[in-house]
Scaffold this motif. Structure first.
Motif, PDB file in Angstrom:
ATOM      1  N   UNK A  47     -57.055  23.517  28.703  1.00 32.63           N
ATOM      2  CA  UNK A  47     -55.363  23.182  28.963  1.00 32.63           C
ATOM      3  C   UNK A  47     -55.496  21.799  29.791  1.00 32.63           C
ATOM      4  N   UNK A  48     -56.528  21.210  30.896  1.00 31.55           N
ATOM      5  CA  UNK A  48     -56.835  20.260  31.263  1.00 31.55           C
ATOM      6  C   UNK A  48     -56.854  19.106  30.578  1.00 31.55           C
ATOM      7  N   UNK A  49     -57.592  19.237  29.329  1.00 31.09           N
ATOM      8  CA  UNK A  49     -57.868  18.085  28.370  1.00 31.09           C
ATOM      9  C   UNK A  49     -56.503  18.059  27.549  1.00 31.09           C
ATOM     10  N   UNK A  50     -55.458  18.673  27.256  1.00 32.77           N
ATOM     11  CA  UNK A  50     -54.284  18.644  26.436  1.00 32.77           C
ATOM     12  C   UNK A  50     -53.296  18.307  27.606  1.00 32.77           C
ATOM     13  N   UNK A  51     -53.828  18.112  28.856  1.00 35.38           N
ATOM     14  CA  UNK A  51     -52.763  17.744  29.804  1.00 35.38           C
ATOM     15  C   UNK A  51     -52.465  16.268  30.447  1.00 35.38           C
ATOM     16  N   UNK A  52     -54.677  15.944  29.273  1.00 39.72           N
ATOM     17  CA  UNK A  52     -54.587  14.265  30.084  1.00 39.72           C
ATOM     18  C   UNK A  52     -53.876  13.361  29.006  1.00 39.72           C
ATOM     19  N   UNK A  53     -53.365  14.024  27.832  1.00 38.20           N
ATOM     20  CA  UNK A  53     -53.180  12.976  26.920  1.00 38.20           C
ATOM     21  C   UNK A  53     -51.009  13.350  26.853  1.00 38.20           C
ATOM     22  N   UNK A  64     -43.073  23.907  29.901  1.00 36.85           N
ATOM     23  CA  UNK A  64     -44.409  22.946  29.568  1.00 36.85           C
ATOM     24  C   UNK A  64     -44.619  23.067  27.984  1.00 36.85           C
ATOM     25  N   UNK A  65     -43.740  23.561  27.168  1.00 34.17           N
ATOM     26  CA  UNK A  65     -43.363  23.262  25.748  1.00 34.17           C
ATOM     27  C   UNK A  65     -42.997  21.682  25.273  1.00 34.17           C
ATOM     28  N   UNK A  66     -42.107  21.628  26.011  1.00 30.88           N
ATOM     29  CA  UNK A  66     -41.321  20.041  26.488  1.00 30.88           C
ATOM     30  C   UNK A  66     -41.767  18.227  26.691  1.00 30.88           C
ATOM     31  N   UNK A  67     -42.954  18.915  26.523  1.00 34.87           N
ATOM     32  CA  UNK A  67     -43.702  17.386  27.677  1.00 34.87           C
ATOM     33  C   UNK A  67     -43.887  16.784  26.713  1.00 34.87           C
ATOM     34  N   UNK A  68     -44.081  15.477  26.121  1.00 34.76           N
ATOM     35  CA  UNK A  68     -44.090  14.693  25.278  1.00 34.76           C
ATOM     36  C   UNK A  68     -45.836  13.990  25.555  1.00 34.76           C
ATOM     37  N   UNK A  69     -46.632  13.541  24.492  1.00 33.24           N
ATOM     38  CA  UNK A  69     -48.062  13.381  23.962  1.00 33.24           C
ATOM     39  C   UNK A  69     -47.635  11.823  24.472  1.00 33.24           C
ATOM     40  N   UNK A  70     -48.264  11.646  24.814  1.00 34.42           N
ATOM     41  CA  UNK A  70     -48.308   9.969  25.129  1.00 34.42           C
ATOM     42  C   UNK A  70     -49.928   9.017  24.851  1.00 34.42           C
ATOM     43  N   UNK A  71     -50.145   9.968  23.664  1.00 32.58           N
ATOM     44  CA  UNK A  71     -51.645   9.268  24.225  1.00 32.58           C
ATOM     45  C   UNK A  71     -52.620   8.876  24.758  1.00 32.58           C
ATOM     46  N   UNK A  72     -53.252   7.793  24.834  1.00 33.85           N
ATOM     47  CA  UNK A  72     -54.786   7.887  25.311  1.00 33.85           C
ATOM     48  C   UNK A  72     -53.479   6.380  26.913  1.00 33.85           C
ATOM     49  N   UNK A  73     -52.210   6.774  27.169  1.00 35.60           N
ATOM     50  CA  UNK A  73     -52.108   5.744  27.779  1.00 35.60           C
ATOM     51  C   UNK A  73     -52.225   6.603  29.411  1.00 35.60           C
ATOM     52  N   UNK A  74     -52.820   7.069  29.892  1.00 30.43           N
ATOM     53  CA  UNK A  74     -52.647   8.079  30.933  1.00 30.43           C
ATOM     54  C   UNK A  74     -54.415   7.678  31.551  1.00 30.43           C
TER      55      UNK A  74
END
Length: 308
Positions: A47-53, A64-74
């Motif tokens: 889950x933390x790995x998914x959260x990092x993206x 939690x399912x409404x978050x947006x993926x940001x790729x490697x921005x973090x």
């Protein structure tokens, strides 16, 4: 061929059935651990790995399912964050100075217990190991009393010889060295016990033969003891390095990362970002730290494993 009526089953079939029953019994016994590991370790890590993206923050916990993926921005923000760079530098400073110092003190203590100290050896072993099992809160109280700028024990002793001691924990120059000394004192006991076990496995006949050939104590230590301790040194350096890369309790209790972030560690900065609700950013920092730990461990294996 079909066995005749009344004939006993073949031995191979009986062994196969026995192994099958043992396998089922093993899985039944391992099932509680597998469930606990999946729920409390594997799932949070994934889950933390998914959260990092993603751009997940504290406000998104309700959806939690409404978050947006940001790729490697973090990860890009982590590497460009000046506070994280300062924390990475502080952590590198802590590791580069603290790990060799801890290993050196532990090896000296182990040598003293192995050969030098003959009376009250058990008492010294307990005393050297006691800081490892002591609460960090108790350690912090003692060291704060020692390092107080006005009435601390250390500055009082320095005043006896005419030296004006600094504000150890309030100085950007001396705060990190003070934490390194405290961490060395608190953690060398574990390495000492391991070194002591390694020293007691060195054959005495090698030292006796070298002494007959005219080798002095330093030559025997350099050419016999140290080479025989390479596997032990590798293990202790890897475990100590991993622990020091994650150092958190010392600055959290003693300085809160100050003064001016001079004792802020990567673990502490990650903890603060989680506290601020920046879960995606903090998760990315966690995995950057994981990569650093893997890289340091690989370097240590490359440097110390060649002759083991």
């Amino acid at each position: 061929m079909t066995p005749a009526p009344g004939a006993s089953p073949s031995p191979s079939r009986g062994r196969s059935s026995g192994r099958s029953r043992q396998g089922r019994a093993a899985w039944v016994l391992a099932l509680p651990f597998c469930l606990l590991f999946t729920v409390f370790t594997a799932w949070p890590v994934l889950s933390s790995l998914y959260m990092s993206f993603t751009d997940i923050k504290q406000r998104d916990l309700h959806s939690p399912f409404s978050v947006n993926p940001v790729g490697f921005d973090n990860y890009a923000k982590v590497l460009s964050d000046p506070t994280f760079r300062q924390a990475a530098f502080n952590t590198a400073y802590f590791v580069v100075v603290g790990v060799p110092l801890t290993l050196a003190v532990a090896l000296l203590a182990a040598l003293a217990l192995d050969k030098g100290i003959t009376r009250f050896r058990g008492l010294f072993r307990v005393g050297y190991y006691m800081p490892v099992v002591t609460s960090i809160v108790a350690v912090a109280v003692v060291w704060r009393f020692i390092l107080q700028p006005e009435s601390g024990v250390l500055n009082t002793m320095l005043g006896w010889v005419g030296i004006q001691g600094p504000d150890w924990l309030g100085s950007t120059t001396w705060a990190m060295p003070s934490l390194i000394v405290m961490a060395t004192w608190r953690n060398f006991g574990t390495a000492m016990v391991i070194f002591l076990a390694g020293l007691q496995s060195v054959p005495a006949l090698l030292h006796e033969a070298a002494a007959i050939d005219g080798a002095g104590p330093w030559q025997r230590f350099r050419h016999i003891t140290l080479p025989m301790l390479r596997p032990t040194i590798l293990f202790v350096s890897v475990t100590t390095g991993i622990g020091y890369l994650q150092f958190f309790e010392e600055p959290f209790v003693m300085t809160d990362g100050g003064p001016l972030n001079s004792t802020m560690s990567m673990s502490m900065y990650t903890y603060k970002q989680f506290g601020f609700g920046n879960y995606g950013f903090a998760s990315a920092m966690s995995y950057v730290m994981f990569v650093v730990i893997v890289a340091l461990t690989a370097l240590q294996f490359r440097a110390l494993r060649s002759n083991t």
